[in-house]
Design a protein around this motif. Structure first.
Motif, PDB file in Angstrom:
ATOM      1  N   ASP A 183      -4.907  -0.259  -3.189  1.00  0.00           N
ATOM      2  CA  ASP A 183      -4.951  -0.868  -1.861  1.00  0.00           C
ATOM      3  C   ASP A 183      -6.339  -1.389  -1.512  1.00  0.00           C
ATOM      4  O   ASP A 183      -6.488  -2.507  -1.019  1.00  0.00           O
ATOM      5  CB  ASP A 183      -4.410   0.080  -0.780  1.00  0.00           C
TER       6      ASP A 183
ATOM      7  N   THR B 239      -6.751  -5.867   6.162  1.00  0.00           N
ATOM      8  CA  THR B 239      -5.703  -6.409   5.302  1.00  0.00           C
ATOM      9  C   THR B 239      -4.348  -6.238   5.989  1.00  0.00           C
ATOM     10  O   THR B 239      -4.117  -5.250   6.692  1.00  0.00           O
ATOM     11  CB  THR B 239      -5.701  -5.684   3.947  1.00  0.00           C
TER      12      THR B 239
ATOM     13  N   THR C 123     -10.175  -1.391   4.926  1.00  0.00           N
ATOM     14  CA  THR C 123      -8.868  -1.912   4.521  1.00  0.00           C
ATOM     15  C   THR C 123      -7.976  -2.244   5.709  1.00  0.00           C
ATOM     16  O   THR C 123      -6.921  -2.852   5.523  1.00  0.00           O
ATOM     17  CB  THR C 123      -8.139  -0.913   3.612  1.00  0.00           C
TER      18      THR C 123
ATOM     19  N   GLN D 208      -7.284  -4.652  -3.042  1.00  0.00           N
ATOM     20  CA  GLN D 208      -6.640  -5.826  -2.464  1.00  0.00           C
ATOM     21  C   GLN D 208      -7.364  -6.304  -1.206  1.00  0.00           C
ATOM     22  O   GLN D 208      -6.963  -7.301  -0.603  1.00  0.00           O
ATOM     23  CB  GLN D 208      -5.184  -5.518  -2.116  1.00  0.00           C
ATOM     24  N   THR D 209      -8.407  -5.591  -0.820  1.00  0.00           N
ATOM     25  CA  THR D 209      -9.221  -5.946   0.336  1.00  0.00           C
ATOM     26  C   THR D 209     -10.543  -6.530  -0.147  1.00  0.00           C
ATOM     27  O   THR D 209     -11.210  -5.920  -0.992  1.00  0.00           O
ATOM     28  CB  THR D 209      -9.498  -4.699   1.197  1.00  0.00           C
TER      29      THR D 209
ATOM     30  N   ASP E 115       0.803  -1.235   0.000  1.00  0.00           N
ATOM     31  CA  ASP E 115       0.000   0.000   0.000  1.00  0.00           C
ATOM     32  C   ASP E 115       0.829   1.275   0.000  1.00  0.00           C
ATOM     33  O   ASP E 115       0.340   2.338   0.356  1.00  0.00           O
ATOM     34  CB  ASP E 115      -0.932   0.020   1.213  1.00  0.00           C
TER      35      ASP E 115
ATOM     36  N   TRP F  59      -0.773  -5.190   5.654  1.00  0.00           N
ATOM     37  CA  TRP F  59      -0.069  -4.360   4.684  1.00  0.00           C
ATOM     38  C   TRP F  59       1.439  -4.528   4.788  1.00  0.00           C
ATOM     39  O   TRP F  59       2.000  -4.565   5.888  1.00  0.00           O
ATOM     40  CB  TRP F  59      -0.454  -2.895   4.856  1.00  0.00           C
TER      41      TRP F  59
ATOM     42  N   HIS G 162      -3.030   4.663  -2.571  1.00  0.00           N
ATOM     43  CA  HIS G 162      -1.815   4.035  -3.070  1.00  0.00           C
ATOM     44  C   HIS G 162      -2.148   2.588  -3.418  1.00  0.00           C
ATOM     45  O   HIS G 162      -3.292   2.226  -3.616  1.00  0.00           O
ATOM     46  CB  HIS G 162      -0.687   4.140  -2.051  1.00  0.00           C
ATOM     47  N   GLY G 163      -1.147   1.757  -3.483  1.00  0.00           N
ATOM     48  CA  GLY G 163      -1.338   0.349  -3.783  1.00  0.00           C
ATOM     49  C   GLY G 163       0.010  -0.324  -3.895  1.00  0.00           C
ATOM     50  O   GLY G 163       1.008   0.154  -3.327  1.00  0.00           O
ATOM     51  N   ASP G 164       0.065  -1.421  -4.629  1.00  0.00           N
ATOM     52  CA  ASP G 164       1.337  -2.131  -4.774  1.00  0.00           C
ATOM     53  C   ASP G 164       1.974  -1.887  -6.144  1.00  0.00           C
ATOM     54  O   ASP G 164       2.864  -2.615  -6.566  1.00  0.00           O
ATOM     55  CB  ASP G 164       1.149  -3.634  -4.531  1.00  0.00           C
TER      56      ASP G 164
END
Length: 459
Positions: free
Chosen positions: A323, A337, A334, A326-327, A280, A339, A316-318
């Motif tokens: 992010d 999750t 979130t 991804q949950t 994230d 992180w 944000h994210g990967d």
């Protein structure tokens, strides 16, 4: 639990797809150049139009090799650092560990059906042949899934829609796009970053035929508008992407959510454990808008939304999946999750991720927050041309970190090591060049033991 079968399910590019023993999706510089020539290779990599959930026939059918343990990338969409020897690193006995190879081009429904057959065979074999002295409870064994990226969607369809939860103890996902990926949509429109024409054209021509990639089209409120705020993509045409593919993505995710609701109501929400791990810290495509001509434009935030709450979100994210995508959408926030600091390509190699995965495989509760806590975001290109400059960017970094970027060969040998220069506002950059090859780029700080890696293809 220590008597359960552990199954690794890779994501896109995670399984070798072969023809006559040759790995046809091993995109080396030589392979990329060869693909520019129209002919049998390009036709072999494509799938028939409107294949749906079916298997392909010749010449499109490919054989399955094993799970790939070296670096791979599909320029403009996804990159993978090496798949480590998880069995050894997590301390899992060889006989209770299995890898599920599958044709990642095909519909995730198709792959989930094959996973069902795979689990039936492997779990039964484990239950009936395990040494009763070493594994006295193997007869009660279930499956623990370790899923990378899209592999989590395959497992989720298997557990929820196909009833696989009855054979499942727990599911751990790394960077799984539970509600899709804007980067996947950018890829399908042919607007991939860094990749020049004509490579961009053949990637779009080939990969736009893959049902699995269509099932990554985002289903959350992804379209931003200065007056209307945010809305879903469903029912809206996108240049370069067929409406049937968009509809199928929404149908796929809706099937899963409907099954989850039904299973929760009948069997309870604790029928098997789901653990989501993600990254994230990194700038990631989050949204899109449309020009007056209907062409999509992609954004890394919601600043073009007419809703003030959207504009205030820190997103944000990967680097590949946002992010919140991804949950799992049924989770309340979130914060559930786990992180990590890594980018999508390297999540599975994170030491923090491995600690969590080991606890899951051992039937222990998750550890506390394991992220290093550095807010550093890194942006790598995944494609460059030999001898031409390319840039690596860092955000939210402290000068005291003394950030550097190095280029590593396939044997791990460092071939260049550069100091990153301040670019203002907590940002740093470095300009590099490289000769043809597939390289690992690593931004690192000796002072803090920080490292972030990804794969670069230079043609």
């Amino acid at each position: 639990m220590k008597h359960d079968l552990v199954v690794l399910v890779p994501g896109i590019m995670g399984t070798a797809l072969t023809r006559s023993g040759a790995d046809v999706w091993d995109l080396t510089p030589e392979a990329m150049s060869g693909l520019l020539r129209p002919g049998r290779t390009r036709k072999m990599l494509q799938l028939p139009k409107d294949i749906g959930d079916d298997d392909p026939e010749s010449p499109h059918a490919l054989e399955l090799g094993g799970v790939i343990h070296g670096p791979r990338l599909l320029p403009g969409l996804v990159s993978n650092m090496e798949y480590p020897d998880l069995r050894r690193l997590l301390g899992i006995e060889e006989e209770r560990f299995a890898e599920f190879p599958y044709d990642w081009r095909l519909s995730n429904r198709n792959s989930a059906g094959k996973l069902k057959l795979f689990v039936q065979e492997r779990l039964t074999r484990w239950q009936e042949t395990a040494d009763p002295k070493r594994f006295p409870r193997a007869g009660e064994a279930k499956v623990i899934f370790l899923c990378r990226s899209m592999g989590g969607l395959v497992v989720r369809y298997y557990t929820e829609v196909l009833g696989g939860w009855e054979q499942t103890r727990s599911v751990a996902t790394l960077g799984t796009p539970f509600s899709g990926s804007v980067k996947a949509l950018r890829f399908l429109t042919g607007q991939v970053r860094w990749v020049p024409s004509p490579f961009r054209e053949w990637i779009h021509e080939v990969c736009s035929t893959y049902p699995s990639l269509g099932q990554l089209i985002p289903t959350y409120r992804v379209v931003v508008d200065p007056q209307e705020g945010r809305s879903r993509l469903k029912g809206q045409p996108v240049e370069g992407v067929g409406t049937r593919m968009i509809d199928d993505s929404f149908a796929f995710f809706q099937e899963v959510q409907d099954a989850i609701e039904e299973n929760d109501a009948v069997h309870g929400s604790r029928r098997c454990t789901l653990v989501a791990l993600g990254g994230d810290k990194h700038r990631t495509d989050q949204a899109l808008s449309f020009s007056s001509g209907g062409r999509p434009k992609f954004h890394q935030d919601f600043s073009d939304s007419g809703d003030p709450e959207d504009r205030g979100l820190l997103l944000h994210g990967d680097g590949t999946v946002a992010d919140f995508a991804q949950t799992p959408p049924e989770w309340s926030d979130t914060g559930q999750t786990v992180w990590l600091d890594s980018r999508h390509a390297d999540l599975i190699n994170s030491g923090h991720a491995r600690k969590q995965l080991k606890r899951i495989c051992d039937g222990l509760a998750l550890a506390g927050v394991l992220s290093a806590g550095e807010p550093v975001g890194v942006e790598f290109p995944d494609f460059a041309q030999a001898g031409e400059p390319f840039e690596v960017w860092v955000t939210n970094a402290d000068p005291a970190m003394g950030l550097r970027v190095r280029r590593l060969g396939g044997d791990g040998r460092c071939v260049s090591d550069e100091v990153m220069q301040p670019s203002g506002g907590g940002g740093f950059r470095a300009e590099l060049r490289a000769e043809s090859g597939r390289w690992t780029l690593e931004v690192y700080s000796k002072a803090l033991g920080y490292s972030c890696r990804d794969v670069l293809l230079v043609v």
